[in-house]
Design an enzyme around this catalytic site. Structure first.
Site, PDB file in Angstrom:
ATOM      1  N   GLU A 115       0.835  -1.212   0.000  1.00 28.64           N
ATOM      2  CA  GLU A 115       0.000   0.000   0.000  1.00 28.64           C
ATOM      3  C   GLU A 115       0.862   1.250   0.000  1.00 28.64           C
ATOM      4  OE1 GLU A 115      -2.327  -0.225   3.580  1.00 28.64           O
ATOM      5  OE2 GLU A 115      -2.875  -2.304   3.149  1.00 28.64           O
ATOM      6  N   LYS A 144       2.144   4.656   1.646  1.00 29.27           N
ATOM      7  CA  LYS A 144       2.269   5.167   3.016  1.00 29.27           C
ATOM      8  C   LYS A 144       1.926   6.653   2.963  1.00 29.27           C
ATOM      9  CE  LYS A 144       5.176   5.145   7.102  1.00 29.27           C
ATOM     10  NZ  LYS A 144       4.790   6.461   7.548  1.00 29.27           N
ATOM     11  N   ASP A 172       1.334  10.378   3.891  1.00 30.49           N
ATOM     12  CA  ASP A 172       2.104  11.233   4.793  1.00 30.49           C
ATOM     13  C   ASP A 172       1.171  12.261   5.429  1.00 30.49           C
ATOM     14  OD1 ASP A 172       4.175  12.297   6.138  1.00 30.49           O
ATOM     15  OD2 ASP A 172       5.126  13.254   4.417  1.00 30.49           O
ATOM     16  N   TYR A 229      -7.001   0.303   7.430  1.00 37.24           N
ATOM     17  CA  TYR A 229      -6.949  -0.768   8.415  1.00 37.24           C
ATOM     18  C   TYR A 229      -8.262  -0.822   9.193  1.00 37.24           C
ATOM     19  CZ  TYR A 229      -4.652  -3.810  11.836  1.00 37.24           C
ATOM     20  OH  TYR A 229      -4.295  -4.862  12.613  1.00 37.24           O
ATOM     21  N   LYS A 284      10.584   3.464   3.593  1.00 40.48           N
ATOM     22  CA  LYS A 284      10.575   4.929   3.415  1.00 40.48           C
ATOM     23  C   LYS A 284      11.363   5.307   2.169  1.00 40.48           C
ATOM     24  CE  LYS A 284       8.994   6.831   7.369  1.00 40.48           C
ATOM     25  NZ  LYS A 284       9.411   8.060   7.838  1.00 40.48           N
ATOM     26  N   CYS A 343      29.873  41.149  10.280  1.00 41.18           N
ATOM     27  CA  CYS A 343      28.479  40.801  10.552  1.00 41.18           C
ATOM     28  C   CYS A 343      27.571  41.526   9.556  1.00 41.18           C
ATOM     29  CB  CYS A 343      28.110  41.198  11.977  1.00 41.18           C
ATOM     30  SG  CYS A 343      26.355  40.976  12.310  1.00 41.18           S
ATOM     31  N   CYS A 364      25.354  44.149  11.750  1.00 38.22           N
ATOM     32  CA  CYS A 364      25.869  45.316  12.477  1.00 38.22           C
ATOM     33  C   CYS A 364      27.273  45.717  12.047  1.00 38.22           C
ATOM     34  CB  CYS A 364      25.805  45.072  13.980  1.00 38.22           C
ATOM     35  SG  CYS A 364      26.963  43.824  14.546  1.00 38.22           S
ATOM     36  N   CYS A 397      29.361  36.790  15.364  1.00 39.08           N
ATOM     37  CA  CYS A 397      29.418  38.231  15.563  1.00 39.08           C
ATOM     38  C   CYS A 397      29.536  38.435  17.076  1.00 39.08           C
ATOM     39  CB  CYS A 397      28.135  38.891  15.050  1.00 39.08           C
ATOM     40  SG  CYS A 397      27.988  40.583  15.663  1.00 39.08           S
ATOM     41  N   CYS A 400      23.750  43.751  18.642  1.00 34.57           N
ATOM     42  CA  CYS A 400      23.545  43.351  17.238  1.00 34.57           C
ATOM     43  C   CYS A 400      22.061  42.966  17.095  1.00 34.57           C
ATOM     44  CB  CYS A 400      24.474  42.191  16.917  1.00 34.57           C
ATOM     45  SG  CYS A 400      24.187  41.484  15.297  1.00 34.57           S
TER      46      CYS A 400
END
Ligand code: IVH
Length: 732
Positions: A114, A116, A118, A226, A314, A408, A411, A426, A432
């Site tokens: 079958e 599966k 999700d 099921y 899977k 960064c 800043c 940073c 910041c």
């Protein structure tokens, strides 16, 4: 004017007819009347039900429109526990499974293959052909009663037809088809709400909505896979037979099923769907194999968590090639700089991907990434996909290498690197902006101070307005300061990219008051969560709890030395150093002082005496995997209630690793190498001397009365879904 009797008859006739049309439309995809005619009949029925409420049935087709509000979802015990499936990721696993089965059964075995789905599993309970209750999986033993919401799903029959048994349960999956998912996320972009990462999360979020009208609008779907009832095996000899019966009664059972006898047939099915799944209108994440004969299922039996007669295969994560356009650098709340790739938009696993994480500088070097490179991207369930390779053949001459930024991006401060770490930071933690906002967002998050009313752009606004510069400032906000604030802020898409649209964040009377109330309420949050909320590097929820169990107030933590802190079970040197560094910083000390003044909890509350025997005192557990009788938080709570402690990682100080299903192989290796005993859920239950929370997996009578063996019926490969023609049935 109608007589009451005529009204009753008309209501019954309309209900019957509408349910048949619903079935024709949603399950068979063969409508026989127009939408207009359907709506007219539904309207007439709704009107009659309003006039004659005594004839309104809980399974009336009008219930599908929604309208019922669920204030709180009642937690209910499952009659039959909802088990999960053991997972496999390779064909060897499947071969082993088949060999094992054949050895135990000592006979020919048919497998029902079958899809599966999700989504989320659901238990649908029917009495006398009427849907009486729909319950989510929850922890497998008890789940939430979501009947009102489930009734809005057109493929869930409210009333059955034919020779259905008087009492039974159908198990199935609630999924959100891609079409509904895309529509929902589009609407959320427009409304400025957070986007759902994938259809499964969207379905989960939808089922938990209190307003069933909204659930109805979101168009969920259901597939049943099921059946469960006492004496099932007396009625049917095989799983497949029971599903075909269910289909006749009105359930939506996928046609994409096959009875396979040989390994080759099974792999043919798997390989087919690994490719064709992309054409399905909903997500699947694998294939499920089930032993078809109930008699053989009974021989094989169950483990505590899953049937031994079934396995899930899977699919591997999907991958696709696309172009690397540019790289952005993002700043996390601890100052870590994360490079993020901007990609040429490409469809992957049902969503359009435009960004992928590049982790750190080493990652960029490892792939020797150049701008314009063709890269391979994979996506699991998470929002941000990953790059797993570069196609060097396609690199353009003269392409420039990706250089990691040295300053960064927020800043402009020069970045630093800690010894032995690949990450760049940073160092301007105090001011910041993304770091400050990130820390405040962490502070208000659910598992920390849980100040929900401050989410969704409000921190951004308060920070930009200069009202908060750190977490302590939150407690000095007043209604007057908040009321009337408003700002347009950009809306980001699911990849964190600006959509070009903005939304207005504003503080009206109610919002402002809610925030003040929530802040007040948060003053009662226990000390261990306050410690976690402070956002000390390496101090997660479990570590915070562990520290508080040894040092009961903030002053003793601050005064503890690195040696003392690292002597706490599971708190190593690295964590101890972070704690020390945090409290050595005068800025943090000032924040703590102001939080204390505001009235937050900085000492452990008097321990509530546990009424359980403290048989685990002095023992430290690391919990891993999924459990049959407990949620993860539940089993951790049980450990603590019996005097034990939880730790998040395995060390020589760990007394036991408590392993559930799907324990990670790394954890197992580590436990084995350190000689830490790995115990099962059953061992644990014995330890605490409790059979509580450990009801039988299948009530004895559910498996009684099996007599003859499977007749070896082979329905063969089928495969039609609504809207398809018979020509498309050729293989599966
Ligand atoms: S059978 C006793 N069949 O996968 C076995 N499950 O961990 C009951 N699922 O919780 C599950 N498609 O939510 C079964 N065709 C299928 C399925 C399926 C999806 C889900 C289900 C279950 C999980 C397995």
């Amino acid at each position: 004017m109608m007589t009451r009797e005529e009204a009753r008859e008309r209501i019954a006739a309309l209900s019957e007819e509408l349910e048949q049309h619903n079935y024709n439309y949603y399950i068979l995809a063969k409508p026989t009347i127009s939408d207009y005619e359907f709506d007219m009949m539904l309207e007439e029925l709704a009107r009659l039900e309003r006039e004659y409420p005594e004839y309104l049935s809980p399974s009336s087709p009008t219930q599908r429109v929604g309208g019922g509000i669920t204030k709180e979802f009642k937690s209910v015990q499952h009659r039959y526990p909802m088990l999960s499936l053991s997972n496999s990721y390779s064909k060897e696993d499947i071969e082993d499974f088949i060999t094992r089965i054949k050895k135990s059964v000592e006979d020919e075995v048919e497998f029902c293959c079958e899809l599966k789905f999700d989504g989320l599993s659901i238990s649908l309970q029917y009495e006398d052909g009427m849907l009486v209750r729909a319950v989510t999986r929850g922890d497998g033993m008890q789940g939430d009663d979501v009947t009102t919401n489930i009734k809005t799903i057109h493929t869930v029959p409210l009333k059955l037809h034919g020779d259905y048994p008087p009492f039974f349960e159908m198990r199935g999956e609630i999924v959100m088809p891609f079409e509904s998912f895309d529509k929902l996320n589009e609407q959320r972009v427009a409304a400025g709400d957070d986007l759902f990462a994938n259809p499964r999360n969207a379905a989960a979020g939808t089922l938990k909505l209190q307003d069933s009208k909204e659930v109805a609008r979101r168009r969920l779907d259901n597939y049943c896979y099921y059946m469960m009832m006492d004496g099932l095996e007396q009625r049917y000899q095989t799983h497949y037979e029971s599903l075909q019966a269910a289909k006749r009664w009105g359930f939506n059972v996928s046609n994409y099923m096959a009875i396979c006898k040989t390994i080759d047939e099974i792999f043919e099915f798997i390989d087919y769907w690994d490719v064709k799944r992309h054409e399905l209108p909903f997500a699947i994440d694998g294939i499920v194999l089930k032993v078809n004969s109930y008699e053989q299922q009974q021989i094989l039996g169950y483990t505590a968590k899953s049937p031994k007669w079934a396995i899930a295969y899977k699919f591997k994560a999907e991958e696709v090639e696309t172009e690397l356009l540019s790289v952005d650098f993002q700043v996390g709340r601890h100052g870590t700089i994360t490079p993020v790739a901007n990609l040429s938009p490409v469809l992957l696993a049902g969503t359009t991907v435009k960004r992928a994480t590049l982790n750190n500088e080493d990652f960029i070097k490892q792939f020797d990434l150049h701008y314009g490179d063709t890269v391979t991207v994979v996506k699991g369930g998470e929002i941000i996909p990953k790059i797993i390779g570069v196609n060097f053949d396609k690199r353009q001459p003269g392409a420039l290498p990706v250089e990691f930024t040295k300053v960064c991006p927020a800043c402009g401060t020069a970045l630093i690197q800690h010894e032995g770490e690949a990450a760049w930071y940073c160092p301007y933690a105090q001011a910041c902006p993304p770091q400050v906002k990130g820390r405040i967002e962490h502070f208000i998050s659910r598992k920390a101070m849980n100040i929900e009313s401050l989410g969704e752009g409000k921190i951004e606004l308060l920070y930009d307005e200069g009202l908060i510069k750190d977490v302590a400032d939150l407690y000095f906000l007043t209604y007057d300061k908040l009321f009337g604030l408003a700002k347009e802020i950009p809306i980001l898409d699911e990849n964190g990219i600006e959509t070009g649209k903005t939304r207005k964040v504003s503080f009206k009377e109610k919002t402002a008051q809610n925030i003040i109330d929530a802040l007040e309420k948060s003053k009662a949050v226990p000390f261990e969560r306050v410690l976690f909320a402070l956002g000390i590097r390496n101090v997660g929820e479990v570590v915070a709890k562990t520290i508080v169990s040894e040092y009961h107030d903030i002053d003793s933590i601050m005064n503890a030395s690195v040696e003392e802190l690292s002597a706490i079970n599971t708190v190593g040197e690295v964590i101890a150093q972070s704690v020390k560094a945090f409290f050595e910083n005068p800025i943090n000390l000032d924040i703590v002082e102001r939080l204390k003044a505001a009235g937050l909890q900085f000492a452990k509350a008097e321990a509530e005496a546990s009424d359980k025997p403290q048989v685990l005192a002095g023992k430290t557990f690391v919990v891993s995997g999924v459990f049959a009788h407990y949620s993860r938080d539940g089993i951790k709570a049980a450990i603590e209630a019996h005097g034990g402690k939880n730790a998040s990682s395995i060390s020589s100080k760990t007394s036991y690793v408590l392993a559930g299903e799907n324990m990670g192989p790394e954890k197992r290796k580590k436990a084995e190498s350190l000689g830490v005993p790995i115990i099962s859920e059953e061992d644990f239950e014995k330890m605490i001397g409790s059979e509580e929370g450990a009801p039988k997996i299948i009530p004895e009578n559910a498996l009684q009365g099996q007599n003859s063996s499977s007749p070896g019926q082979r329905p063969g490969f089928e495969g039609q879904r609504p809207g398809e023609t018979d020509e498309q049935l050729s293989l599966f």
